[in-house]
Design an enzyme around this catalytic site. Structure first.
Site, short mmCIF file in Angstrom:
data_model
loop_
_atom_site.label_atom_id
_atom_site.label_comp_id
_atom_site.label_asym_id
_atom_site.label_seq_id
_atom_site.Cartn_x
_atom_site.Cartn_y
_atom_site.Cartn_z
N GLY A 239 0.77 -1.24 0.00
CA GLY A 239 0.00 0.00 0.00
C GLY A 239 0.80 1.28 0.00
N GLU A 273 4.13 -6.70 1.96
CA GLU A 273 3.73 -7.03 0.58
C GLU A 273 3.71 -5.80 -0.33
OE1 GLU A 273 0.47 -10.52 1.72
OE2 GLU A 273 -0.20 -8.45 1.48
N PRO A 274 4.82 -5.12 -0.49
CA PRO A 274 4.81 -3.93 -1.34
C PRO A 274 4.74 -4.30 -2.82
CG PRO A 274 7.03 -4.44 -0.66
CD PRO A 274 6.14 -5.43 0.04
N TYR A 316 -9.18 5.10 -12.73
CA TYR A 316 -9.19 5.85 -11.47
C TYR A 316 -9.04 7.35 -11.68
CZ TYR A 316 -7.01 1.35 -10.02
OH TYR A 316 -6.68 0.04 -9.83
N CYS A 345 -11.59 3.46 -29.27
CA CYS A 345 -12.90 4.05 -29.50
C CYS A 345 -13.70 4.14 -28.22
CB CYS A 345 -13.65 3.22 -30.55
SG CYS A 345 -12.64 3.06 -32.01
N GLU A 346 -13.24 4.97 -27.31
CA GLU A 346 -13.90 5.23 -26.03
C GLU A 346 -13.46 6.64 -25.63
OE1 GLU A 346 -15.59 3.07 -23.82
OE2 GLU A 346 -15.30 1.23 -24.98
N TYR A 374 0.89 -1.70 -12.09
CA TYR A 374 -0.49 -1.65 -12.57
C TYR A 374 -0.56 -1.00 -13.96
CZ TYR A 374 -0.88 -2.78 -7.69
OH TYR A 374 -0.70 -3.37 -6.47
C1 LIG Z 1 -2.40 -5.51 -4.30
C2 LIG Z 1 -1.96 -6.05 -3.00
C3 LIG Z 1 -0.74 -5.64 -2.44
C4 LIG Z 1 0.16 -4.61 -3.07
O1 LIG Z 1 -0.37 -3.32 -2.98
P1 LIG Z 1 0.53 -2.06 -3.37
O2 LIG Z 1 -0.36 -0.91 -3.12
O3 LIG Z 1 0.90 -2.21 -4.79
O4 LIG Z 1 1.71 -2.08 -2.48
C5 LIG Z 1 -0.36 -6.23 -1.25
N1 LIG Z 1 -1.12 -7.15 -0.63
C6 LIG Z 1 -2.32 -7.55 -1.13
C7 LIG Z 1 -3.10 -8.56 -0.42
C8 LIG Z 1 -2.77 -7.01 -2.33
O5 LIG Z 1 -3.95 -7.40 -2.82
#
Ligand SMILES: *Cc1c(COP(=O)(O)O)cnc(C)c1O
Length: 424
Positions: A239, A273-274, A316, A345-346, A374
Site C-alpha cells: 500500500g 507485501e509492497p 481511477y 474508441c472510447e 499496474y
Molecule cells: C495488491 C496487494 C498488495 C500490493 O499493494 P501495493 O499498493 O501495490 O503495495 C499487497 N497485498 C495484497 C493482499 C494485495 O492485494
C-alpha cells in the site's frame, strides 16, 4: 527516486537513450530500470532491518517473469492472488516457503495447487474459505498454515477503488468475527492459524492509516494472548504510495520510523507485501505522437498507446506525468494545454486530460512516467490491439523481457464452428 533522467535534452534510462529503444523495439513500449526496481526493494529491506521482515513483492503490480526473478534473486518472497501468479512465482524460482496467497475468491483448484506446492501461508478472507481450505487440506492428507486477513475498518485516504480496509470493502474479516473464528480454531483440524494479515489499500502516502490499522491488530493480538492464542506472523500488506504528481509520500525510512516500534512490540515475524512502491517508478510507457488535432474547444495529442496499454487514467482518473523523450525536463520548455489520448474508441481513453504538456510534433515520442506498477499487468487486447513489448535496461544494456504480441497471439484461442465454415 528513479533512473529516468534527462541528459543533453534526451531522456535516458540508466545508461541508454530511450529514443533509441523506441526506434529499435517500436511503440508502445514499456521500459524498466533494473537499478530502480531492485533499489526500491533494497531500500525497504534496509529501512526495516530492525525486524528483518520477509518482503513479499506483490506480483499483481507487475508480474513479468524477468522482474520477479530479479527480486527473487535478491531474496524477496512473493505475494500472490491467483493460481496463475503461483505458476509465475514458481517459474521465477521463488521458494514456496516465501509465497503468501491472498484473494477473496480462491477456487478449489487454486487452493489445491498452493497446498501441493507448500506455500508459507494463505491469507484467509472469510470463514467459508477457511472451512474450504481445511476440507481440501484434509482430502489431500496435508496440514497447512493460514493467516486471518483482518478488515480493520480504517480510512486509507486514497482513491475509493483502491481502499481495501473499510468494513464496506469485500476484503478481510472484521475483528469480532475473527475472534470467534480463532476461538473455534481447533475445529479446523488440518489448518493452523499462524498469523494475522492486513492490507488496507494502495497508494497511501501517510503513515497514519498504517499506524491506525497496526494499533488495532496489536490490541487484538494482546486480546488473543489472554486466551492463550499465540501467533507467529504479522503480515502488514502493501500500500505504500509513490510520487505520480505532487504527492509527498513518506520515504521507506520515514515509514519505518513510525511503524517499527509498533511492529517490534508485537514480537511476531513480520511480512510485508509492497507492489507499487517497488515497481511503480521503475517503469515508463513510451508512445509515439500520431496526430495533433486542434478542435474548437481543445487540442488533442493522439498517441499510439491507449487505455488498453495503461488503464489507470481511465479507471481511477489517475495522474501520470507525461514528458517528451526529446526536450527539457518538466517546466523548462514551451507548454500547451491539451488532452493526451489514445486511438481506442472510447472517450475514457486518455492518458492526460486538460493538461499543460510540452509542445510535441507528430512523429515524436513521449514518456508516461510511473507506469511500472499496474501498467502492463492491467493491460488488455481491447480494440484487438496487440499488447506492448517490455524491455529491461541494466546499465548500458537492454533486454527484451516480453515480445510484442502478434496477430496470431491475439486469435490463438478463437474457434470458428464448422457450421459457419464454407462459402455461404
Ligand atoms: C495488491 C496487494 C498488495 C500490493 O499493494 P501495493 O499498493 O501495490 O503495495 C499487497 N497485498 C495484497 C493482499 C494485495 O492485494
Amino acid at each position: 527516486m528513479h533512473e529516468f533522467k534527462y541528459k543533453d535534452n534526451q531522456l535516458y534510462c540508466e545508461g541508454l537513450k530511450v529514443e533509441n529503444l523506441a526506434q529499435t523495439f517500436g511503440t508502445p513500449l514499456y521500459v524498466y530500470s533494473y537499478e530502480t526496481l531492485t533499489g526500491h526493494y533494497l531500500r525497504l529491506k534496509e529501512a526495516f532491518q530492525g525486524v528483518n521482515p520477509l518482503i513479499c513483492y506483490s506480483v499483481k503490480a507487475n508480474s513479468n517473469l524477468a522482474l520477479l526473478k530479479a527480486l527473487v534473486k535478491l531474496g524477496a518472497g512473493l505475494d500472490i492472488v491467483s493460481g496463475g501468479e503461483l505458476e509465475r512465482a514458481h517459474r521465477a524460482g521463488c521458494p514456496s516457503r516465501k509465497i503468501v496467497y491472498a484473494s477473496v475468491g480462491k477456487t478449489d483448484q487454486e487452493i489445491s495447487a498452493a497446498l501441493t506446492s507448500g506455500i508459507l501461508f494463505f491469507n484467509v478472507e472469510s470463514l467459508a474459505e477457511l472451512a474450504n481450505i481445511n476440507r481440501i487440506a484434509g482430502s489431500k492428507g496435508v496440514n497447512c498454515r493460514v493467516a486471518i486477513r483482518i478488515n480493520p475498518d480504517v480510512e486509507a485516504k486514497t482513491h475509493k477503488f483502491i481502499t481495501t480496509g473499510k468494513i464496506t470493502n469485500k476484503f478481510g474479516i472484521d475483528l469480532n468475527r475473527a475472534y470467534q473464528i480463532l476461538l473455534l480454531r481447533k475445529k479446523f483440524e488440518n489448518v493452523s492459524i499462524c498469523g494475522l494479515h492486513i492490507h488496507i489499500g494502495s497508494q497511501i502516502t501517510t503513515a497514519e492509516p498504517f499506524v491506525g490499522a497496526i494499533k488495532k491488530v496489536t490490541s487484538f493480538i494482546n486480546k488473543l494472548k489472554l486466551k492463550g492464542i499465540i501467533l507467529e506472523y504479522l503480515n502488514i500488506g502493501g500500500g505504500l504510495g509513490i510520487i505520480y504528481d505532487r504527492e509527498t509520500p513518506q520515504t521507506a525510512s520515514k515509514y519505518a520510523q513510525k511503524i517499527l516500534p509498533l511492529l517490534r512490540a508485537t514480537g511476531l515475524k513480520i511480512i510485508m507485501e509492497p507492489g507499487r512502491f517497488i515497481a511503480g517508478n521503475s517503469g515508463i510507457l513510451v508512445a509515439k505522437v500520431l496526430y495533433i488535432k486542434p478542435t474548437p474547444k481543445k487540442k488533442f495529442i493522439i498517441v499510439d498507446a491507449g487505455m488498453n496499454d495503461l488503464v489507470r487514467p481511465a479507471l481511477y482518473g489517475a495522474y501520470h506525468q507525461i514528458l517528451p523523450l526529446k526536450g527539457k525536463a518538466r517546466g523548462k520548455g514551451k507548454e500547451e494545454l491539451a488532452d493526451v489520448v489514445g486511438p481506442i474508441c472510447e472517450s475514457g481513453d486518455f492518458l492526460a486530460k486538460h493538461r499543460l504538456v510540452a509542445k510535441v510534433k507528430e512523429g515524436e515520442y513521449i514518456a508516461v512516467f510511473g507506469a511500472g506498477a499496474y501498467g502492463f499487468s492491467m493491460s488488455s487486447n481491447y480494440n484487438s490491439r496487440m499488447r506492448a513489448a517490455e524491455v529491461l535496461v541494466h546499465k548500458n544494456k537492454v533486454f527484451i523481457i516480453r515480445k510484442r504480441e502478434t496477430f496470431s497471439d491475439l486469435i490463438r484461442n478463437e474457434v470458428i464452428p464448422d457450421f459457419l465454415k464454407g462459402k455461404k
